[in-house]
Write a protein that holds these residues in place. Structure first.
Motif, PDB file in Angstrom:
ATOM      1  N   ARG A   1     101.570  55.475  10.281  1.00 42.17           N
ATOM      2  CA  ARG A   1     101.531  56.483  11.355  1.00 42.17           C
ATOM      3  C   ARG A   1     100.375  56.249  12.318  1.00 42.17           C
ATOM      4  O   ARG A   1     100.453  56.605  13.487  1.00 42.17           O
ATOM      5  CB  ARG A   1     101.367  57.877  10.761  1.00 42.17           C
ATOM      6  CG  ARG A   1     102.485  58.322   9.921  1.00 42.17           C
ATOM      7  CD  ARG A   1     102.192  59.680   9.347  1.00 42.17           C
ATOM      8  NE  ARG A   1     103.182  60.010   8.349  1.00 42.17           N
ATOM      9  CZ  ARG A   1     103.042  60.936   7.442  1.00 42.17           C
ATOM     10  NH1 ARG A   1     101.947  61.646   7.402  1.00 42.17           N
ATOM     11  NH2 ARG A   1     103.992  61.170   6.579  1.00 42.17           N
TER      12      ARG A   1
ATOM     13  N   SER B   1     104.462  54.512  -0.412  1.00 42.23           N
ATOM     14  CA  SER B   1     104.064  55.786   0.194  1.00 42.23           C
ATOM     15  C   SER B   1     102.759  55.649   0.961  1.00 42.23           C
ATOM     16  O   SER B   1     102.614  56.190   2.062  1.00 42.23           O
ATOM     17  CB  SER B   1     103.910  56.860  -0.886  1.00 42.23           C
ATOM     18  OG  SER B   1     105.122  57.076  -1.543  1.00 42.23           O
ATOM     19  N   LEU B   2     101.797  54.928   0.395  1.00 38.32           N
ATOM     20  CA  LEU B   2     100.521  54.718   1.091  1.00 38.32           C
ATOM     21  C   LEU B   2     100.725  53.923   2.377  1.00 38.32           C
ATOM     22  O   LEU B   2     100.173  54.261   3.427  1.00 38.32           O
ATOM     23  CB  LEU B   2      99.520  54.001   0.176  1.00 38.32           C
ATOM     24  CG  LEU B   2      98.182  53.624   0.815  1.00 38.32           C
ATOM     25  CD1 LEU B   2      97.441  54.855   1.312  1.00 38.32           C
ATOM     26  CD2 LEU B   2      97.335  52.836  -0.171  1.00 38.32           C
TER      27      LEU B   2
ATOM     28  N   ALA C   1      96.141  63.976  -1.539  1.00 36.40           N
ATOM     29  CA  ALA C   1      97.462  64.563  -1.298  1.00 36.40           C
ATOM     30  C   ALA C   1      98.449  64.186  -2.397  1.00 36.40           C
ATOM     31  O   ALA C   1      99.295  65.001  -2.792  1.00 36.40           O
ATOM     32  CB  ALA C   1      97.991  64.113   0.062  1.00 36.40           C
TER      33      ALA C   1
ATOM     34  N   TYR D   1      90.903  57.147   4.657  1.00 31.20           N
ATOM     35  CA  TYR D   1      92.351  57.369   4.715  1.00 31.20           C
ATOM     36  C   TYR D   1      92.976  57.247   3.331  1.00 31.20           C
ATOM     37  O   TYR D   1      93.851  58.030   2.958  1.00 31.20           O
ATOM     38  CB  TYR D   1      93.004  56.363   5.671  1.00 31.20           C
ATOM     39  CG  TYR D   1      92.771  56.661   7.128  1.00 31.20           C
ATOM     40  CD1 TYR D   1      93.617  57.504   7.829  1.00 31.20           C
ATOM     41  CD2 TYR D   1      91.710  56.082   7.805  1.00 31.20           C
ATOM     42  CE1 TYR D   1      93.403  57.774   9.173  1.00 31.20           C
ATOM     43  CE2 TYR D   1      91.489  56.346   9.142  1.00 31.20           C
ATOM     44  CZ  TYR D   1      92.341  57.197   9.817  1.00 31.20           C
ATOM     45  OH  TYR D   1      92.124  57.466  11.146  1.00 31.20           O
TER      46      TYR D   1
ATOM     47  N   ASN E   1     103.414  53.762   4.194  1.00 29.89           N
ATOM     48  CA  ASN E   1     104.084  54.624   5.170  1.00 29.89           C
ATOM     49  C   ASN E   1     103.115  55.640   5.773  1.00 29.89           C
ATOM     50  O   ASN E   1     103.216  55.978   6.954  1.00 29.89           O
ATOM     51  CB  ASN E   1     105.268  55.333   4.526  1.00 29.89           C
ATOM     52  CG  ASN E   1     106.401  54.389   4.220  1.00 29.89           C
ATOM     53  OD1 ASN E   1     106.468  53.284   4.757  1.00 29.89           O
ATOM     54  ND2 ASN E   1     107.289  54.804   3.340  1.00 29.89           N
ATOM     55  N   ARG E   2     102.176  56.141   4.959  1.00 26.78           N
ATOM     56  CA  ARG E   2     101.182  57.078   5.477  1.00 26.78           C
ATOM     57  C   ARG E   2     100.281  56.393   6.499  1.00 26.78           C
ATOM     58  O   ARG E   2      99.980  56.931   7.560  1.00 26.78           O
ATOM     59  CB  ARG E   2     100.357  57.630   4.319  1.00 26.78           C
ATOM     60  CG  ARG E   2      99.205  58.517   4.684  1.00 26.78           C
ATOM     61  CD  ARG E   2      99.604  59.917   5.108  1.00 26.78           C
ATOM     62  NE  ARG E   2     100.393  60.610   4.145  1.00 26.78           N
ATOM     63  CZ  ARG E   2      99.927  61.485   3.258  1.00 26.78           C
ATOM     64  NH1 ARG E   2      98.651  61.754   3.229  1.00 26.78           N
ATOM     65  NH2 ARG E   2     100.739  62.079   2.424  1.00 26.78           N
TER      66      ARG E   2
ATOM     67  N   PHE F   1      94.921  60.148   1.087  1.00 23.20           N
ATOM     68  CA  PHE F   1      96.224  59.930   0.473  1.00 23.20           C
ATOM     69  C   PHE F   1      96.162  60.243  -1.017  1.00 23.20           C
ATOM     70  O   PHE F   1      97.058  60.890  -1.560  1.00 23.20           O
ATOM     71  CB  PHE F   1      96.700  58.494   0.686  1.00 23.20           C
ATOM     72  CG  PHE F   1      97.954  58.178  -0.062  1.00 23.20           C
ATOM     73  CD1 PHE F   1      99.183  58.589   0.424  1.00 23.20           C
ATOM     74  CD2 PHE F   1      97.911  57.504  -1.266  1.00 23.20           C
ATOM     75  CE1 PHE F   1     100.348  58.325  -0.275  1.00 23.20           C
ATOM     76  CE2 PHE F   1      99.065  57.229  -1.976  1.00 23.20           C
ATOM     77  CZ  PHE F   1     100.288  57.641  -1.471  1.00 23.20           C
TER      78      PHE F   1
END
Length: 174
Positions: free
Chosen positions: A138, A131-132, A157, A150, A134-135, A154
């Protein structure tokens, strides 16, 4: 309708052989460090609480890992790790935390007590790493000086799936 501007361009030889195409990413072998532009991120997640914590570090030496783990885990915690040698300090006599390590060359998880449940694994944090990644993807690359910001966003969130007034008060220091 086909695009005619780029058709056939990929198979054409490079115009100037002395000017090779740019290299993609930092493909250096081995573990990353802040100095070689691949700062490591140490991550922990509670199996019972699901609370995650991430720290951008300068390197993956035993001292760095020890500092991150002792600051963010309970005194008598059982720490599940991979086979990295930086966690060997958890197996010392004077350490109150215990370690259960999974050797990925043997498989993805182990059933050590024979009850049919594979309790020794690191799949929880591995999924969070996905998930990290993929974040961060971007942004098509993040400068190492800004990576911790960053990662912190994450973490926020991930740990708070809803923004509540109480969360906003905590973020503002009220």
């Amino acid at each position: 309708m086909r695009c005619t501007r780029t058709r056939g361009k990929k198979s054409d030889p490079h115009r100037n052989p002395d000017d090779p195409p740019r290299r993609r990413g930092n493909k250096a072998r081995g573990r990353g460090t802040y100095e070689n532009d691949r700062p490591p991120v140490v991550g922990m997640v509670g199996r019972e609480t699901g609370w995650a914590c991430f720290r951008v570090c300068l390197d993956t030496t035993e001292e760095t890992i020890r500092r991150a783990v002792t600051e963010e885990t309970a005194e008598k915690a059982c720490v599940f790790t991979d086979e990295n040698r930086s966690y060997l300090w958890l197996e010392s006599e004077e350490e109150s935390r215990t370690r259960k390590a999974i050797d990925h060359s043997e498989g993805w998880a182990e059933d050590r007590d024979g009850d049919g449940t594979r309790e020794v694994h690191v799949n929880t944090i591995e999924g969070i790493w996905t998930s990290l990644r993929n974040r961060l993807r971007r942004f098509r690359g993040v400068h190492k000086d800004h990576l911790s910001g960053y990662v912190a966003m994450f973490e926020l969130a991930f740990n708070h799936d809803r923004v509540t007034p109480a969360l906003l008060q905590r973020m503002c220091g009220v």
